[in-house]
Design a protein around this motif. Structure first.
Motif, short mmCIF file in Angstrom:
data_model
loop_
_atom_site.label_atom_id
_atom_site.label_comp_id
_atom_site.label_asym_id
_atom_site.label_seq_id
_atom_site.Cartn_x
_atom_site.Cartn_y
_atom_site.Cartn_z
N VAL A 1 -2.74 9.64 -14.19
CA VAL A 1 -2.18 8.19 -14.19
C VAL A 1 -1.76 7.41 -15.16
CG1 VAL A 1 -2.55 5.85 -12.81
CG2 VAL A 1 -3.76 8.18 -12.14
N LEU A 2 -2.38 7.55 -15.96
CA LEU A 2 -2.04 6.87 -17.40
C LEU A 2 -1.10 7.29 -17.78
CD1 LEU A 2 -5.86 6.26 -19.38
CD2 LEU A 2 -3.97 4.35 -18.54
N LYS A 3 -0.56 8.67 -18.11
CA LYS A 3 0.82 8.85 -18.37
C LYS A 3 1.98 9.10 -17.68
CE LYS A 3 1.16 12.20 -21.45
NZ LYS A 3 2.36 12.77 -22.78
N ALA B 1 2.24 6.23 -16.66
CA ALA B 1 2.28 4.83 -16.41
C ALA B 1 2.58 4.19 -17.90
CB ALA B 1 1.39 4.07 -16.40
N SER B 2 3.31 5.60 -18.97
CA SER B 2 3.79 5.07 -20.36
C SER B 2 4.92 3.52 -20.61
CB SER B 2 4.08 5.93 -20.96
OG SER B 2 5.35 6.57 -20.29
N LYS B 3 5.99 3.55 -19.59
CA LYS B 3 6.43 2.28 -20.17
C LYS B 3 5.83 1.53 -19.76
CE LYS B 3 10.33 5.00 -19.13
NZ LYS B 3 11.54 5.40 -17.55
N LEU B 4 5.24 1.18 -19.24
CA LEU B 4 3.99 0.71 -18.52
C LEU B 4 3.03 -0.44 -19.58
CD1 LEU B 4 3.17 -2.61 -16.49
CD2 LEU B 4 1.53 -0.47 -15.63
N LEU B 5 2.82 0.88 -20.31
CA LEU B 5 1.95 0.69 -20.80
C LEU B 5 2.00 0.61 -22.17
CD1 LEU B 5 -0.40 3.74 -19.81
CD2 LEU B 5 -1.68 1.33 -19.61
N SER B 6 3.31 0.57 -22.41
CA SER B 6 3.85 0.75 -23.47
C SER B 6 5.04 -0.90 -24.39
CB SER B 6 5.52 2.10 -24.09
OG SER B 6 4.52 2.92 -24.04
N ARG B 7 4.50 -1.70 -23.00
CA ARG B 7 5.12 -3.09 -23.02
C ARG B 7 4.85 -3.35 -24.06
NH1 ARG B 7 4.89 -5.11 -16.75
NH2 ARG B 7 7.03 -3.96 -16.62
N LYS B 8 4.86 -4.42 -25.01
CA LYS B 8 5.01 -4.90 -25.79
C LYS B 8 2.66 -5.99 -25.92
CE LYS B 8 7.41 -3.24 -29.04
NZ LYS B 8 7.21 -2.22 -28.85
N GLY B 9 2.21 -6.60 -26.80
CA GLY B 9 1.52 -7.68 -26.97
C GLY B 9 1.20 -7.93 -25.36
N SER B 10 1.53 -8.74 -24.98
CA SER B 10 1.21 -9.71 -23.51
C SER B 10 1.39 -9.38 -22.77
CB SER B 10 0.56 -11.48 -23.92
OG SER B 10 1.47 -11.91 -23.95
N VAL C 1 0.98 -1.35 0.44
CA VAL C 1 0.15 -0.20 0.40
C VAL C 1 0.84 1.21 -0.03
CG1 VAL C 1 -1.45 1.43 1.16
CG2 VAL C 1 -1.78 -1.34 1.31
N PHE C 2 0.68 2.09 -0.74
CA PHE C 2 1.14 3.51 -0.57
C PHE C 2 0.42 4.61 -0.67
CE2 PHE C 2 3.56 0.98 -4.30
CZ PHE C 2 4.40 1.05 -4.09
N GLU C 3 0.93 5.14 0.96
CA GLU C 3 0.14 6.06 1.04
C GLU C 3 0.52 7.89 0.10
OE1 GLU C 3 -0.59 9.23 4.33
OE2 GLU C 3 1.17 8.10 4.93
N ALA C 4 -0.06 7.27 -1.40
CA ALA C 4 0.16 9.13 -1.97
C ALA C 4 -1.24 8.60 -3.24
CB ALA C 4 1.20 8.46 -2.83
N ALA C 5 -0.96 9.83 -4.40
CA ALA C 5 -2.27 9.80 -5.39
C ALA C 5 -0.99 9.37 -6.63
CB ALA C 5 -2.90 10.59 -5.52
N ALA C 6 -1.47 8.05 -7.28
CA ALA C 6 -0.68 7.98 -8.85
C ALA C 6 -0.98 8.90 -9.34
CB ALA C 6 -1.18 6.22 -9.14
N ASP D 1 -5.99 8.81 -26.82
CA ASP D 1 -5.73 9.21 -27.73
C ASP D 1 -3.74 8.78 -27.12
OD1 ASP D 1 -7.16 10.39 -30.00
OD2 ASP D 1 -6.72 12.26 -29.32
N PHE D 2 -3.84 9.31 -26.45
CA PHE D 2 -2.91 8.34 -25.59
C PHE D 2 -2.48 7.06 -25.46
CE2 PHE D 2 -1.01 6.56 -21.77
CZ PHE D 2 0.42 6.73 -21.79
N LEU D 3 -4.15 6.32 -24.82
CA LEU D 3 -3.62 4.57 -25.19
C LEU D 3 -3.73 4.63 -26.48
CD1 LEU D 3 -6.85 4.02 -22.95
CD2 LEU D 3 -4.47 3.88 -22.82
N HIS D 4 -3.75 5.12 -27.61
CA HIS D 4 -3.54 4.29 -29.18
C HIS D 4 -2.09 4.53 -29.34
CE1 HIS D 4 -7.55 4.07 -31.67
NE2 HIS D 4 -7.85 3.93 -29.87
N SER D 5 -1.42 5.83 -28.76
CA SER D 5 0.14 5.94 -29.37
C SER D 5 0.69 5.02 -28.57
CB SER D 5 -0.04 7.70 -28.62
OG SER D 5 0.14 7.68 -27.19
N VAL D 6 0.40 3.94 -27.41
CA VAL D 6 1.16 3.49 -26.77
C VAL D 6 1.02 1.79 -27.08
CG1 VAL D 6 2.16 4.85 -24.63
CG2 VAL D 6 -0.48 3.73 -24.35
N GLY D 7 -0.41 1.76 -28.41
CA GLY D 7 -0.37 0.54 -28.69
C GLY D 7 -1.70 -0.23 -28.16
N TYR D 8 -2.62 0.72 -27.69
CA TYR D 8 -3.74 -0.10 -27.28
C TYR D 8 -5.42 1.08 -28.44
CZ TYR D 8 -1.98 -1.41 -22.31
OH TYR D 8 -1.83 -2.05 -21.25
#
Length: 177
Positions: free
Chosen positions: A115-117, A119-128, A41-46, A154-161
């Protein structure tokens, strides 16, 4: 609730909670459900940067805090609101490249784009290797935080979703190999 459901199934969970009263309940739940070895648990805002931000919570309600005072009051206009500062952390700062992430669930009352921005490295991972994504897409809440569903898509499309479906106010997105 999502954290407890996932940990009850044996999954490792990272939970971010900026509201102290909610944080207490999560910690109690971790203790009583005996899942301390699975839940961090993180006492923080993503968010999209390391720093601090003001969060607004409504007196007497633990379910509607938001970065935007307008967003916090959208559903419960009559409640008094309290503002307080919290630490912000990008998910990319706490999730190592080597760690597999199956699901990313985001419900942050309009702050989803940030939050999504963060996590851009995480969301840029390939496929599965990229997580299944569930996030709240409520246009009123997004607008209260100066964002929009289009900006998120638009952001999600830029990272492959490219495959997102709407289920009520939640969007479910996957990356195809």
């Amino acid at each position: 609730m999502a954290s407890f459901a996932a940990s009850a199934m044996g999954f490792r969970v990272l939970a971010f909670e900026p509201v102290f009263e909610n944080l207490q309940r999560i910690c109690e739940g971790v203790y009583f459900n005996r899942v301390a070895d699975l839940v961090t648990v993180f006492e923080a805002a993503a968010s999209d940067r390391v720093g601090n931000i003001t969060v607004h919570k409504l007196v007497g309600r633990l379910d509607n805090s938001a970065i935007s005072a307008t967003g916090a009051k959208l559903a419960f206009k009559s409640n008094e609101e309290i503002a307080f500062k919290v630490r912000t952390v990008p998910l990319d700062e706490v999730i190592p490249k080597s760690e597999r992430v199956l699901l990313l669930k985001i419900d942050v009352q309009g702050w989803e784009y940030h939050v999504l921005k963060g996590a851009s490295k995480l969301l840029s991972r390939k496929g599965s290797q990229a997580p299944y994504l569930i996030y709240e897409e409520d246009e009123c809440l997004l607008q209260a935080s100066n964002s929009s569903a289009k900006e998120i898509r638009d952001f999600l499309h830029s990272v492959g979703y490219h495959d997102c479906t709407q289920h009520g106010t939640d969007a479910h997105c996957i990356k195809k190999d």
